[in-house]
Write a protein that holds these residues in place. Structure first.
Motif, PDB file in Angstrom:
ATOM      1  N   MET A  23       0.795  -1.359  -0.003  1.00  0.00           N
ATOM      2  CA  MET A  23      -0.175  -0.157   0.025  1.00  0.00           C
ATOM      3  C   MET A  23       0.780   1.229   0.098  1.00  0.00           C
ATOM      4  N   TYR A  73     -14.345   5.630  -4.825  1.00  0.00           N
ATOM      5  CA  TYR A  73     -13.680   4.425  -4.272  1.00  0.00           C
ATOM      6  C   TYR A  73     -14.131   3.977  -2.809  1.00  0.00           C
ATOM      7  N   LEU A  82     -11.630  -4.941  -1.620  1.00  0.00           N
ATOM      8  CA  LEU A  82     -10.549  -3.950  -1.832  1.00  0.00           C
ATOM      9  C   LEU A  82      -9.746  -4.390  -2.782  1.00  0.00           C
ATOM     10  N   LYS A  83      -9.258  -5.837  -2.892  1.00  0.00           N
ATOM     11  CA  LYS A  83      -8.426  -6.337  -3.834  1.00  0.00           C
ATOM     12  C   LYS A  83      -9.014  -6.073  -5.384  1.00  0.00           C
ATOM     13  N   LEU A  86      -8.449  -2.273  -6.238  1.00  0.00           N
ATOM     14  CA  LEU A  86      -7.170  -1.979  -6.346  1.00  0.00           C
ATOM     15  C   LEU A  86      -6.532  -2.416  -7.636  1.00  0.00           C
ATOM     16  N   THR A  87      -7.091  -3.709  -7.912  1.00  0.00           N
ATOM     17  CA  THR A  87      -6.775  -4.087  -9.338  1.00  0.00           C
ATOM     18  C   THR A  87      -7.170  -3.282 -10.667  1.00  0.00           C
ATOM     19  N   LEU A  90      -5.121   0.430 -10.146  1.00  0.00           N
ATOM     20  CA  LEU A  90      -3.943   0.364 -10.599  1.00  0.00           C
ATOM     21  C   LEU A  90      -3.779   0.202 -12.184  1.00  0.00           C
ATOM     22  N   SER A 122      -7.854   5.625  -6.516  1.00  0.00           N
ATOM     23  CA  SER A 122      -8.319   4.295  -5.667  1.00  0.00           C
ATOM     24  C   SER A 122      -7.092   3.929  -4.683  1.00  0.00           C
ATOM     25  N   ILE A 123      -5.953   4.555  -5.062  1.00  0.00           N
ATOM     26  CA  ILE A 123      -5.048   4.186  -4.074  1.00  0.00           C
ATOM     27  C   ILE A 123      -5.124   4.885  -2.856  1.00  0.00           C
ATOM     28  N   LEU A 126      -8.213   3.901  -0.787  1.00  0.00           N
ATOM     29  CA  LEU A 126      -8.320   2.667   0.116  1.00  0.00           C
ATOM     30  C   LEU A 126      -7.105   2.705   0.905  1.00  0.00           C
ATOM     31  N   PHE A 187      -0.760  -7.812  -5.272  1.00  0.00           N
ATOM     32  CA  PHE A 187      -1.973  -7.371  -4.654  1.00  0.00           C
ATOM     33  C   PHE A 187      -2.939  -8.431  -4.787  1.00  0.00           C
TER      34      PHE A 187
END
Length: 457
Positions: A23, A73, A82-83, A86-87, A90, A122-123, A126, A187
């Motif tokens: 993270m 987000y 969250l996975k 984040l995918t 990213l 998103s980063i 989250l 991730f």
């Protein structure tokens, strides 16, 4: 609640370290991406023969979608794993970065920056939710690490941006951000498996709030009055929607939560003063001290390093002493730091580099404490959207602080508000603005104290 505890209990110490490392790594790139391109704006304008009003869209367009994305987000995190989020985030961030590197014209550069923002948001959104969801027993410490990473990235971004743009070309800044692509498989492997929760997103409400926020940021950055009318109209539609929808984008109860509301307001003005300081310092170091971009970055770097180091202690103090006490520590650091900057404006750059450390240290303290306080006063199923609103207010406060201070700096004055200041001529206006930030911070501290005293929380 049971799912939350099972995730926490199933994570080993090694897995927790991997998640925190991942993270913070991508958060570093997300924050740096904003500060690097601010440095490169003059070079982009030269490359495409643009006016300042035209090239500003490289920054303005990014800020608008970054702020809206942080809210979206946050809401989605209350429903989706969250996975997964984040995918997606990213992937968008990396795609925008690769597209930006090969952009043949300015329109494609702006489009690439907007795709970057859709992913990078998103980063940051989250990163403030992960500690509450996966590390509830030590969330203060983890939030401290997150805040220190943001502070470090804010400081190192201008240095790297100035070096890369000077030694190579501004387009290579896109390639730096594209490196987040490497982290996606990790991730997918290391993030805990989660089930999709019940609920759905109110698309119409999301559209209303997105247009309202975009128009408000455009008004703040461009001072075009009809944007504020559009913003008011869509905020009104959004308010109507949340009171008349069975499944509103943001439940009205969120804003009826007095401790949450108080923290959001106090955090808005605190972050506004911090970003105002960060906006003003490069201008001051250029105009008063005659420094170029690289040396401005190097002058600010010790402050960013100190903030990164102290972020860990901010988290530890938050866990041990409580969020409210750490907020007051942050206010004290801000008051002392702003007053010293006001006093020493006009000094050599190395003096400013030392003095500014105190102000920079306040950043992880205020961010860690307010984020932790919000996660404490909200129900667990509203932490995602609550953090989204928190991040949205932070971005808007930064834009507002920079815009207001930019207008104030256009004026000249020979009246010193700080009798200890050594400033002369145009330097005086910088000194006076810092005194204004001192006063605003004192008032904000009183508001925070009496609001919570009244609530007895």
């Amino acid at each position: 609640m049971a799912e939350q505890l099972s995730v926490e209990q199933n994570l080993t110490k090694s897995e927790k370290k991997k998640i925190i490392f991942l993270m913070c790594s991508v958060l570093l790139f997300s924050v740096m991406n904003g500060t690097m391109f601010m440095i490169a704006v003059p070079d982009i304008a030269t490359s495409f023969s643009l006016l300042p009003s035209q090239v500003s869209w490289v920054v303005t367009g990014y800020i608008i979608l970054y702020a809206i994305g942080a809210l979206m987000y946050g809401k989605l995190a209350d429903i989706y794993p969250l996975k997964t989020l984040l995918t997606i985030g990213l992937s968008l961030f990396a795609a925008g970065s690769i597209l930006g590197f090969f952009s043949p014209n300015f329109l494609m550069v702006v489009f690439s920056r907007m795709i970057q923002a859709m992913g990078a948001s998103s980063i940051v959104a989250l990163a403030f939710i992960v500690p509450s969801r996966y590390f509830p027993e030590e969330k203060g410490r983890v939030l401290g690490i997150v805040s220190s990473t943001m502070a470090f990235a804010s400081g190192i971004g201008p240095v790297i941006g100035g070096f890369v743009a000077g030694a190579l070309n501004w387009q290579f800044l896109f390639l730096i951000s594209a490196l987040v692509l490497i982290t996606i498989p990790f991730f997918r492997i290391w993030m805990p498996e989660e089930e999709k929760k019940e609920g759905k997103v109110d698309i119409l409400g999301a559209v209303f709030i997105a247009i309202a926020v975009a128009a408000l940021i455009l008004f703040i950055t461009l001072f075009t009055w009809w944007y504020i009318l559009i913003s008011i109209m869509f905020f009104s539609l959004f308010a109507w929607r949340i009171f008349n929808s069975d499944n509103p984008f943001i439940r009205p109860d969120l804003f009826r939560n007095a401790p949450y509301r108080t923290t959001i307001i106090a955090g808005f003005f605190a972050i506004m003063t911090m970003f105002g300081m960060m906006f003003m310092m490069p201008l001051m170091l250029s105009e008063v001290n005659g420094l170029n971009t690289l040396f401005i970055g190097l002058t600010l770097f010790p402050g960013a390093m100190a903030a990164a180091f102290m972020g860990r202690w901010a988290g530890i103090l938050t866990d041990k002493r409580g969020s409210k006490q750490v907020v007051f520590i942050a206010f004290a650091l801000m008051i002392i730091g702003f007053f010293l900057l006001s006093t020493f404006i006009g000094s050599p750059a190395w003096v400013i580099s030392i003095v500014i450390i105190i102000s920079y240290i306040a950043f992880p303290f205020i961010q860690t404490a307010t984020a932790n306080l919000i996660s404490t006063v909200l129900p667990r199923n509203e932490i995602g959207v609550g953090m989204g609103v928190y991040n949205l207010f932070n971005f808007m406060s930064g834009a507002f602080g920079g815009a207001v201070i930019g207008k104030i700096l256009d004026y000249e004055t020979d009246m010193k508000l700080n009798p200890f200041s050594i400033s002369q001529d145009h330097e005086i206006i910088y000194s006076n603005v810092f005194i204004g930030l001192v006063v605003l911070t004192i008032l904000n501290g009183f508001f925070f104290y009496f609001a919570f005293k009244k609530l007895r929380v």
